[in-house]
Design a protein around this motif. Structure first.
Motif, PDB file in Angstrom:
ATOM      1  N   GLN A 148       0.709  -1.196  -0.012  1.00 19.48           N
ATOM      2  CA  GLN A 148      -0.140   0.031  -0.015  1.00 19.48           C
ATOM      3  C   GLN A 148       0.841   1.277  -0.167  1.00 19.48           C
ATOM      4  O   GLN A 148       0.567   2.144  -0.665  1.00 19.48           O
ATOM      5  N   LEU A 149       2.127   1.152   0.790  1.00 21.30           N
ATOM      6  CA  LEU A 149       2.872   2.416   0.612  1.00 21.30           C
ATOM      7  C   LEU A 149       3.596   2.678  -0.704  1.00 21.30           C
ATOM      8  O   LEU A 149       3.709   3.585  -1.047  1.00 21.30           O
ATOM      9  N   GLY A 150       3.884   1.375  -1.279  1.00 21.18           N
ATOM     10  CA  GLY A 150       4.611   1.506  -2.606  1.00 21.18           C
ATOM     11  C   GLY A 150       3.654   2.121  -3.696  1.00 21.18           C
ATOM     12  O   GLY A 150       3.607   2.663  -4.671  1.00 21.18           O
ATOM     13  N   VAL A 151       2.311   1.534  -3.522  1.00 18.37           N
ATOM     14  CA  VAL A 151       1.237   1.966  -4.448  1.00 18.37           C
ATOM     15  C   VAL A 151       0.971   3.547  -4.124  1.00 18.37           C
ATOM     16  O   VAL A 151       0.830   4.325  -5.242  1.00 18.37           O
ATOM     17  N   GLY A 152       0.983   3.928  -2.937  1.00 16.44           N
ATOM     18  CA  GLY A 152       0.509   5.391  -2.674  1.00 16.44           C
ATOM     19  C   GLY A 152       1.720   6.155  -3.210  1.00 16.44           C
ATOM     20  O   GLY A 152       1.284   7.523  -3.784  1.00 16.44           O
ATOM     21  N   ILE A 153       2.934   5.955  -2.857  1.00 14.98           N
ATOM     22  CA  ILE A 153       4.261   6.566  -3.483  1.00 14.98           C
ATOM     23  C   ILE A 153       4.106   6.560  -5.111  1.00 14.98           C
ATOM     24  O   ILE A 153       4.437   7.653  -5.896  1.00 14.98           O
ATOM     25  N   PHE A 154       3.776   5.492  -5.731  1.00 18.88           N
ATOM     26  CA  PHE A 154       3.570   5.496  -7.369  1.00 18.88           C
ATOM     27  C   PHE A 154       2.457   6.264  -7.761  1.00 18.88           C
ATOM     28  O   PHE A 154       2.723   6.934  -8.657  1.00 18.88           O
ATOM     29  N   VAL A 155       1.292   6.351  -7.147  1.00 19.32           N
ATOM     30  CA  VAL A 155       0.219   7.386  -7.358  1.00 19.32           C
ATOM     31  C   VAL A 155       0.604   8.689  -7.288  1.00 19.32           C
ATOM     32  O   VAL A 155       0.340   9.550  -8.076  1.00 19.32           O
TER      33      VAL A 155
END
Length: 195
Positions: A148-155
């Motif tokens: 979820q942290l990675g997806v948040g940073i990607f978005v």
């Protein structure tokens, strides 16, 4: 009255002249006031010597009218007024269609930067929400929290890129809108001259 007030009121009084003629008169009276000031008069005294701006403008317009630079106002033909009223259902609907067509052109022009701008704003909000709440998903497992942290940073990265793209596209689309507007205004002015 100051020089700026005098020139502003003179400019307002010369509304029937075109812009280049107005600029010539404004420049002339600006220099005239400066000459009086250089000769030792205060700005208020120099303006007072010229008279009231409304009288000066009236005199300029009279001379322009006598020289033929300003055409007298044409009287309105009553038959034309009746025809315009009776023909309103036809020309009114055509005018409305033209206005809506122009509005559709602007919507098409601004659709892409609006979409990328909306994505930038919503992506920023979603990424911040995802990054902040990834810490609460630690109870479900570290892999879910990291994902979820990675997806948040990607978005977040995508929303920043989308925002930069919106800014660069907006500059181009502002130029396009100005060009589109100038073409419409030029077309309207040509129609006015033909009438």
């Amino acid at each position: 009255m100051t020089k700026q007030e005098f020139l502003y009121q003179l400019n307002e009084g010369l509304i029937r002249l075109n812009e280049s003629e107005k600029e010539q008169f404004i420049h002339y009276y600006d220099e005239l006031i400066e000459d009086y000031v250089e000769d030792g008069a205060s700005e208020e005294e120099a303006v007072k010597k010229l008279g009231k701006p409304a009288q000066v403008a009236s005199k300029i317009l009279e001379e322009a009218f006598e020289e033929g630079n300003i055409q007298p106002k044409k009287s309105i033909n009553p038959l034309l007024v009746v025809l315009l009223i009776l023909g309103f259902p036809l020309w009114g609907s055509l005018l409305l269609a033209l206005i809506l067509l122009i509005l559709a052109g602007y919507i098409v022009i601004w659709c892409l930067p609006f979409s990328t701008g909306i994505f930038a704003v919503t992506g920023l909000a979603a990424s911040l929400f995802s990054v902040l709440f990834s810490f609460f998903t630690l109870q479900d497992g570290i892999s879910i929290a990291v994902t979820q942290l990675g997806v948040g940073i990607f978005v977040l990265g995508l929303s920043i890129l989308s925002g930069l793209l919106t800014i660069s596209m907006s500059r181009y689309f502002i130029k396009t809108s100005n060009y589109f507007s100038s073409k419409i205004i030029r077309l309207i002015r040509v129609k006015e001259l033909l009438l």
